[in-house]
Scaffold this active site. Structure first.
Site, short mmCIF file in Angstrom:
data_model
loop_
_atom_site.label_atom_id
_atom_site.label_comp_id
_atom_site.label_asym_id
_atom_site.label_seq_id
_atom_site.Cartn_x
_atom_site.Cartn_y
_atom_site.Cartn_z
N TYR A 1 -20.66 -14.64 107.39
CA TYR A 1 -19.52 -15.91 107.77
C TYR A 1 -20.81 -17.46 107.88
O TYR A 1 -20.75 -17.30 109.72
CB TYR A 1 -18.80 -15.24 109.11
CG TYR A 1 -16.81 -14.77 108.24
CD1 TYR A 1 -15.92 -15.65 107.77
CD2 TYR A 1 -18.04 -13.23 108.06
CE1 TYR A 1 -15.36 -14.75 106.96
CE2 TYR A 1 -16.90 -13.42 107.52
CZ TYR A 1 -15.59 -13.38 106.62
OH TYR A 1 -14.24 -12.76 106.30
N CYS B 1 -8.20 -19.43 109.91
CA CYS B 1 -9.10 -20.35 108.56
C CYS B 1 -7.95 -19.93 107.90
O CYS B 1 -7.76 -20.15 105.88
CB CYS B 1 -9.95 -19.30 108.44
SG CYS B 1 -9.24 -17.63 107.88
#
Ligand SMILES: C[S@@+](CC[C@H](N)C(=O)[O-])C[C@H]1O[C@@H](n2cnc3c(N)ncnc32)[C@H](O)[C@@H]1O
Length: 385
Positions: free
Chosen positions: A195, A329
């Protein structure tokens, strides 16, 4: 194109939807570079065209001369790489972020001497050889891996494709980010393995967590956030559903010298949080970084409920002056997050302030004209009496 779409495209919107196209040559192969014209046949833009996709036109240029010049692709690739050159404290970064770099459908992430590439549009897929050649000329990587996963390709009518495109790509790559070290699995990891977009969250944890604090990192993947907190001397509990990610996370903890400060729980974070709320344990920090909770607009209600559940149970674990670090997200939920947290805080009976809010790391820039490119937002809420 409809006149509304023409207006948007002239104002740098990168996408045209199916119902905005008035006429198209049915024989055009997927991914063809086409000229888009107005109703008087005047040039508006050059774009990738793919009749299969719900975004059939992805704009390449508003300048007819630029698009017909074969150097536009290597030139834009070089430009995107140059823009990340100032990011020197890490050897892991996103070098190319699709529309944000005017390369629709192309993702390139760098992990030390290796590159991981995704071709997410039929147009970019057709240019794959030129992309690989440009990357080799500019960066001389030891290997390039393609991770064009099903979730992006299906929509474009393309098969999934994972394969080494050049050189060798090991099962694990060691990366550095400031004082942190991580092993990345580019072949089987989520996204392209790591990430990268959560770099600002790691930076905040490294700056704000205090030694001996208790930190809960839920949805911890390979541990990047929990390890950042442990690096500051905190005691950390990480909850992750997939055991193979925990195995890699444990190696990451070793690498960073914090293995003795982290407890790993393999399980469902929704259930675990619910069960934990019954206990009297407190955490100074609770980190919630769930996967997308609503992939489509129709799943908004379920997504809201899931987020509300997580926040209520996280808040129950915080003492006064504790921090909830929430990353979302889910594009369709972003505008509703503060309202969901407000409702959750009323259920728990606590007062919250927003101490900070930030976006995806800046090597994933978002374009004002394409709102969906702003896909990750994080908040730090703190509880007060
Ligand atoms: C957005 S990622 C977290 C990234 C992580 N914070 C990092 O910085 O590397 C979400 C993670 O949640 C995990 N996950 C998905 N559903 C879960 C669940 N119900 N319980 C626990 N973990 C889950 C996924 O396997 C994935 O590793």
């Amino acid at each position: 194109m409809t006149s509304a779409a023409i207006k948007r495209v002239r104002n740098h919107d990168g996408w045209v939807f199916r119902d905005e196209i008035l006429r198209a040559d049915a024989s055009l192969p997927a991914g063809e570079l086409v000229d888009v014209t107005d109703h008087q046949e005047r040039f508006v833009a050059c774009a990738f065209y793919n009749a299969h996709s719900h975004i059939p036109l992805r704009i390449i240029s508003l300048d007819a001369d630029e698009a017909s010049d074969p150097t536009w692709l290597p030139h834009r690739i070089a430009q995107a790489i140059a823009q990340r050159a100032r990011l020197t404290h890490t050897n892991a970064k996103r070098l190319i972020f699709s529309e944000a770099d005017r390369l629709p459908g192309l993702i390139v992430d760098q992990y030390a001497d290796y590159l991981v590439v995704q071709f997410r549009s039929a147009g970019m897929d057709r240019l794959r050889e030129m992309v690989v050649e440009s990357l080799q000329n500019l960066l001389h990587p030891q290997g390039i891996l393609e991770r064009s996963d099903k979730e992006f390709r299906e929509e474009e009518g393309l098969p999934a494709s994972t394969r080494v495109l050049s050189g060798d790509v090991p099962q694990r790559i060691l990366i550095e980010e400031g004082s942190l070290r991580f092993l990345v699995d580019p072949h089987r990891g989520l996204k392209t393995g790591f990430y990268l977009d959560q770099r600002p969250t790691r930076t905040r944890l490294l700056a704000l967590v205090e030694p001996d604090q208790q930190v809960l990192d839920t949805f911890s993947y390979t541990g990047s956030l929990g390890i950042s907190a442990a690096k500051r001397g905190a005691r950390v509990v990480c909850v992750e559903q997939q055991e193979s990610f925990i195995e890699l996370a444990k190696e990451n903890a070793q690498l960073n010298g914090v293995a003795n400060r982290i407890e790993w729980i393999a399980g469902d974070a929704f259930y675990w949080l619910t069960a934990q709320a019954e206990s009297k344990t407190n955490f100074h920090w609770v980190v919630l970084d769930p996967p997308a909770l609503a992939k489509q607009k129709q799943q908004m209600v379920k997504g809201r409920q899931a987020l509300h559940h997580l926040v209520v149970h996280a808040l129950r674990l915080l003492p006064p002056d504790g921090s909830l670090l929430l990353s979302v997200c889910t594009y369709h939920l972003l505008n509703a997050v503060e309202e969901i947290v407000r409702i959750a805080s009323a259920d728990v009976g606590c007062r919250l302030s927003i101490r900070d809010q930030w976006l995806q790391a800046d090597d994933h820039p978002w374009i004002l004209h394409v709102p969906a490119t702003r896909y990750l937002t994080s908040w730090r809420f703190s509880t007060s009496a």
